[in-house]
Design a protein around this motif. Structure first.
Motif, PDB file in Angstrom:
ATOM      1  N   LEU A   5       0.762  -1.331  -0.270  1.00 43.55           N
ATOM      2  CA  LEU A   5      -0.139  -0.014  -0.018  1.00 43.55           C
ATOM      3  C   LEU A   5       0.807   1.492  -0.162  1.00 43.55           C
ATOM      4  O   LEU A   5       1.636   1.346   0.795  1.00 43.55           O
ATOM      5  CB  LEU A   5      -0.928  -0.035   1.173  1.00 43.55           C
ATOM      6  CG  LEU A   5      -2.016  -1.067   1.234  1.00 43.55           C
ATOM      7  CD1 LEU A   5      -2.497  -0.801   2.547  1.00 43.55           C
ATOM      8  CD2 LEU A   5      -2.936  -0.913   0.266  1.00 43.55           C
ATOM      9  N   SER A   6       0.634   2.346  -0.950  1.00 39.76           N
ATOM     10  CA  SER A   6       1.126   3.497  -0.894  1.00 39.76           C
ATOM     11  C   SER A   6       0.194   4.508  -0.057  1.00 39.76           C
ATOM     12  O   SER A   6      -0.833   4.015   0.195  1.00 39.76           O
ATOM     13  CB  SER A   6       1.586   4.003  -2.240  1.00 39.76           C
ATOM     14  OG  SER A   6       0.484   4.404  -2.741  1.00 39.76           O
ATOM     15  N   ASN A   7       0.513   5.715  -0.038  1.00 39.95           N
ATOM     16  CA  ASN A   7      -0.459   6.586   0.719  1.00 39.95           C
ATOM     17  C   ASN A   7      -1.451   6.980  -0.184  1.00 39.95           C
ATOM     18  O   ASN A   7      -2.328   7.379   0.173  1.00 39.95           O
ATOM     19  CB  ASN A   7       0.462   8.059   0.889  1.00 39.95           C
ATOM     20  CG  ASN A   7       0.901   8.705  -0.211  1.00 39.95           C
ATOM     21  OD1 ASN A   7       1.050   7.942  -1.435  1.00 39.95           O
ATOM     22  ND2 ASN A   7       1.325   9.808  -0.345  1.00 39.95           N
ATOM     23  N   ARG A   8      -1.608   6.294  -1.395  1.00 47.82           N
ATOM     24  CA  ARG A   8      -2.810   6.496  -2.263  1.00 47.82           C
ATOM     25  C   ARG A   8      -3.306   5.241  -2.971  1.00 47.82           C
ATOM     26  O   ARG A   8      -3.932   5.334  -4.005  1.00 47.82           O
ATOM     27  CB  ARG A   8      -2.486   7.820  -3.447  1.00 47.82           C
ATOM     28  CG  ARG A   8      -2.180   9.290  -2.862  1.00 47.82           C
ATOM     29  CD  ARG A   8      -1.852   9.896  -4.342  1.00 47.82           C
ATOM     30  NE  ARG A   8      -1.761  11.135  -3.864  1.00 47.82           N
ATOM     31  CZ  ARG A   8      -2.813  12.209  -3.916  1.00 47.82           C
ATOM     32  NH1 ARG A   8      -3.827  11.922  -4.316  1.00 47.82           N
ATOM     33  NH2 ARG A   8      -2.756  13.358  -3.392  1.00 47.82           N
ATOM     34  N   SER A   9      -3.017   4.271  -2.081  1.00 44.51           N
ATOM     35  CA  SER A   9      -3.488   2.948  -2.526  1.00 44.51           C
ATOM     36  C   SER A   9      -4.400   2.442  -1.464  1.00 44.51           C
ATOM     37  O   SER A   9      -3.913   2.411   0.021  1.00 44.51           O
ATOM     38  CB  SER A   9      -2.430   2.032  -2.816  1.00 44.51           C
ATOM     39  OG  SER A   9      -1.499   2.558  -4.020  1.00 44.51           O
ATOM     40  N   PHE A  10      -5.241   1.314  -1.875  1.00 50.79           N
ATOM     41  CA  PHE A  10      -6.289   0.943  -0.763  1.00 50.79           C
ATOM     42  C   PHE A  10      -6.765  -0.547  -1.056  1.00 50.79           C
ATOM     43  O   PHE A  10      -6.803  -0.912  -2.261  1.00 50.79           O
ATOM     44  CB  PHE A  10      -7.506   1.945  -0.513  1.00 50.79           C
ATOM     45  CG  PHE A  10      -7.246   3.328  -0.398  1.00 50.79           C
ATOM     46  CD1 PHE A  10      -6.801   3.724   1.013  1.00 50.79           C
ATOM     47  CD2 PHE A  10      -6.997   4.124  -1.292  1.00 50.79           C
ATOM     48  CE1 PHE A  10      -6.860   5.067   1.126  1.00 50.79           C
ATOM     49  CE2 PHE A  10      -6.822   5.453  -1.089  1.00 50.79           C
ATOM     50  CZ  PHE A  10      -6.605   5.927   0.186  1.00 50.79           C
ATOM     51  N   LEU A  11      -7.031  -1.236  -0.119  1.00 51.45           N
ATOM     52  CA  LEU A  11      -7.236  -2.619  -0.439  1.00 51.45           C
ATOM     53  C   LEU A  11      -8.698  -2.788  -0.415  1.00 51.45           C
ATOM     54  O   LEU A  11      -9.359  -2.090   0.289  1.00 51.45           O
ATOM     55  CB  LEU A  11      -6.702  -3.795   0.673  1.00 51.45           C
ATOM     56  CG  LEU A  11      -5.079  -3.955   0.670  1.00 51.45           C
ATOM     57  CD1 LEU A  11      -4.616  -4.475   1.775  1.00 51.45           C
ATOM     58  CD2 LEU A  11      -4.727  -4.773  -0.584  1.00 51.45           C
ATOM     59  N   GLY A  12      -9.016  -3.596  -1.532  1.00 48.65           N
ATOM     60  CA  GLY A  12     -10.767  -3.952  -1.558  1.00 48.65           C
ATOM     61  C   GLY A  12     -11.252  -5.055  -1.826  1.00 48.65           C
ATOM     62  O   GLY A  12     -10.206  -6.054  -2.239  1.00 48.65           O
ATOM     63  N   VAL A  13     -12.263  -5.435  -1.979  1.00 49.47           N
ATOM     64  CA  VAL A  13     -12.931  -6.755  -2.149  1.00 49.47           C
ATOM     65  C   VAL A  13     -14.084  -6.637  -2.863  1.00 49.47           C
ATOM     66  O   VAL A  13     -14.918  -5.507  -2.579  1.00 49.47           O
ATOM     67  CB  VAL A  13     -13.005  -7.490  -0.923  1.00 49.47           C
ATOM     68  CG1 VAL A  13     -14.113  -6.868   0.222  1.00 49.47           C
ATOM     69  CG2 VAL A  13     -13.493  -8.934  -1.093  1.00 49.47           C
ATOM     70  N   VAL A  14     -14.582  -7.405  -3.828  1.00 49.33           N
ATOM     71  CA  VAL A  14     -15.723  -7.430  -4.844  1.00 49.33           C
ATOM     72  C   VAL A  14     -16.693  -8.129  -3.899  1.00 49.33           C
ATOM     73  O   VAL A  14     -16.554  -9.175  -3.473  1.00 49.33           O
ATOM     74  CB  VAL A  14     -15.324  -8.184  -6.096  1.00 49.33           C
ATOM     75  CG1 VAL A  14     -16.506  -8.155  -7.033  1.00 49.33           C
ATOM     76  CG2 VAL A  14     -14.134  -7.529  -6.610  1.00 49.33           C
ATOM     77  N   GLU A  15     -17.942  -7.444  -3.962  1.00 51.56           N
ATOM     78  CA  GLU A  15     -19.047  -8.154  -3.155  1.00 51.56           C
ATOM     79  C   GLU A  15     -20.156  -7.606  -4.001  1.00 51.56           C
ATOM     80  O   GLU A  15     -20.350  -6.818  -4.839  1.00 51.56           O
ATOM     81  CB  GLU A  15     -19.119  -7.077  -1.673  1.00 51.56           C
ATOM     82  CG  GLU A  15     -19.245  -5.696  -1.741  1.00 51.56           C
ATOM     83  CD  GLU A  15     -19.412  -5.216  -0.391  1.00 51.56           C
ATOM     84  OE1 GLU A  15     -19.084  -5.666   0.648  1.00 51.56           O
ATOM     85  OE2 GLU A  15     -19.996  -4.249  -0.170  1.00 51.56           O
ATOM     86  N   ALA A  16     -21.336  -8.016  -3.404  1.00 50.85           N
ATOM     87  CA  ALA A  16     -22.638  -7.955  -3.927  1.00 50.85           C
ATOM     88  C   ALA A  16     -22.975  -6.489  -3.865  1.00 50.85           C
ATOM     89  O   ALA A  16     -22.854  -5.664  -2.987  1.00 50.85           O
ATOM     90  CB  ALA A  16     -23.637  -8.874  -3.370  1.00 50.85           C
ATOM     91  N   GLN A  17     -23.981  -6.002  -4.863  1.00 50.44           N
ATOM     92  CA  GLN A  17     -24.437  -4.613  -4.774  1.00 50.44           C
ATOM     93  C   GLN A  17     -25.156  -4.302  -3.657  1.00 50.44           C
ATOM     94  O   GLN A  17     -25.863  -5.282  -2.820  1.00 50.44           O
ATOM     95  CB  GLN A  17     -25.031  -4.170  -5.930  1.00 50.44           C
ATOM     96  CG  GLN A  17     -24.136  -4.270  -7.152  1.00 50.44           C
ATOM     97  CD  GLN A  17     -23.800  -2.604  -7.056  1.00 50.44           C
ATOM     98  OE1 GLN A  17     -23.711  -1.982  -6.395  1.00 50.44           O
ATOM     99  NE2 GLN A  17     -22.959  -2.395  -8.259  1.00 50.44           N
TER     100      GLN A  17
END
Length: 481
Positions: free
Chosen positions: A58-70
């Motif tokens: 992660l950098s200061n402009r990077s974020f972890l995410g996950v694909v989920e249902a709407q």
């Protein structure tokens, strides 16, 4: 041996001794085996913490995410009212604010009239009770003591009834206001844009019970949920463009932040959490969620973890994997590249590395070989030398801070001429006349004297020769006489 020759011999011996001592000192300084260089400490950092590659970092402009249902929203209705008409069906697309169902206004108007009549009845009852209280007060004045007690009891009962009626009137007035508002807004509207699902008929509602009459699911099958920390919240805003990167391959997707949830997130789910500081609650920072809508979901899977970066127009053609370092860490040794690295003995060494791709915009380059993520390296400084001690404690550092230009990665040993490291004592005397040390060490005293005389005593020898010739001439003249 004459006195001058003895003096010359002593001087030669002293010069040789000084030469050996000074030469030994510089050798000792050069190798660092005298203890001073090896005892100096250089601050080193782990390569993995300096790695600018995007894989799992992660950098200061990077974020972890996950694909989920709407997001899916339950649409509830007021069970105290009668549903007149359901205006949508399964599969319909709606916008926020669109009408979904209407209530029976006639039934609401009937309730409103009944509420108003009830208020009027209570008001009349209060007025009647007040009249009775006034009459009882008059009769109480002319009654004996036992009768007065009975009058008092009746009066208190009527006053209590009036207090209750006044409270009921206030409650009914609130109900009336609500019913009046219902007649003006006798419908339920959509709270989000999306698709209508699971619509129930009025009969089905009565059969199943409950108050959920339908659901609305946001457009698309999936969305991406990311997490951010209060310390980097300035980058997260609705409408900001992002780049979604797969952690399975080189795939990327462009998207946009559609919403930001400012409610602190709990640690109960399996999302990645950012942790700062100790376990002390006051020293930690809160985490929040934001949601991204990609331009396309092709190639994405439900539950897939991705990396979300703020789109600043950066070139996404370079897929940074493995080890990437800022070019400031790379030094030059002729045509070779190296870094100052910690060896297995905890000492600083030149570690030659192979450079791959370069990202001119971000100022970093790929390290193809020579380093592992678990290695430790130092930021280049002209005072760093091989053999110094590596440390990860900044407080222990004895090498002064780097005073070079950040872009000056040249190696002093190879490129700086005339520096202390290049000075080797050559035995020259103060007049600059070179003394060949090795040759002197192999000479006899007579040969040394002769060599010394050649360097220092040419004029003196000439004078001595003239004197000896004069003496010889005088002796010959005296003998002749």
């Amino acid at each position: 041996m004459t006195t001058k020759k003895r003096i010359c011999t002593v001087i030669i011996v002293l010069v040789i001794v000084c030469t050996v001592c000074v030469g030994g000192f510089f050798v000792w300084k050069k190798t660092g085996k005298g203890g001073s260089k090896s005892s100096q400490k250089v601050y080193v950092q782990k390569v993995s913490s300096l790695n600018t590659a995007s894989d799992f970092k992660l950098s200061n402009r990077s974020f972890l995410g996950v694909v989920e249902a709407q997001e899916s929203v339950d649409v509830k209705y007021d069970s105290s009212k009668t549903v007149a008409e359901i205006l949508v069906k399964n599969g319909d697309s709606v916008k926020k604010g669109d009408k979904l169902l209407t209530y029976d206004v006639e039934a609401i108007n009937l309730q409103l009239e009944q509420a108003k009549l009830e208020v009027e009845r209570l008001q009349n009852e209060i007025a009647s009770n007040k009249s009775q209280i006034a009459e009882l007060e008059k009769e109480k004045k002319n009654a004996d003591q036992d009768a007065a007690v009975s009058y008092t009891t009746q009066i208190l009962s009527l006053q209590s009834d009036n207090a209750k009626n006044e409270y009921d009137i206030k409650a009914k007035n609130v109900e009336i206001k609500k019913l009046e508002a219902s007649t003006k807004n006798a419908y339920v509207t959509a709270s989000i844009d999306g698709t209508v699902k699971n619509v129930k008929t009025v009969d089905k509602l009565q059969e199943d019970g409950g108050d959920v009459i339908m659901q609305i699911t946001e457009e698309g099958d999936y969305r991406i949920k990311g997490r951010f920390n209060e310390q980097n919240s300035t980058d997260i805003m609705q409408g900001v463009s992002v780049i979604v990167k797969s952690r399975l391959d080189d795939s990327t997707w462009k998207g946009e932040i559609t919403s930001v949830d400012t409610s602190p997130q709990k640690n109960s789910d399996d999302m990645y959490m950012y942790s700062y500081g100790s376990s002390d609650e006051m020293s930690q920072s809160s985490n929040y969620a934001f949601y991204v809508k990609p331009e396309s979901f092709d190639g994405l899977m439900l539950g897939q973890h991705v990396l979300i970066e703020i789109d600043n127009g950066q070139d996404t053609s370079i897929n940074k994997t493995g080890i990437w370092l800022y070019s400031d860490f790379i030094c030059k040794d002729g045509k070779k590249n190296y870094v100052w690295a910690k060896n297995e003995d905890g000492k600083i060494e030149k570690r030659y590395v192979e450079i791959g791709q370069k990202d001119e915009d971000n100022g970093d380059c790929e390290i193809k070989s020579g380093l592992e993520k678990g290695d430790y390296i130092a930021y280049p400084d002209k005072s760093i030398e091989e053999g110094m001690t590596a440390t990860t404690n900044e407080a222990d550092v004895s090498v002064p801070p780097n005073d070079l230009d950040p872009n000056d990665n040249t190696d002093g040993d190879d490129n700086i001429e005339g520096g202390d490291e290049d000075i080797v004592y050559d035995g020259s005397d103060e007049d600059g006349m070179a003394i060949d040390e090795d040759m002197l060490a192999s000479m006899t005293d007579e040969e040394i004297e002769e060599y010394f005389n050649k360097l220092y005593g040419e004029e003196e020898n000439a004078e001595n020769a003239d004197g000896e010739n004069a003496d010889a001439a005088d002796a010959d003249a005296a003998f002749a006489e």
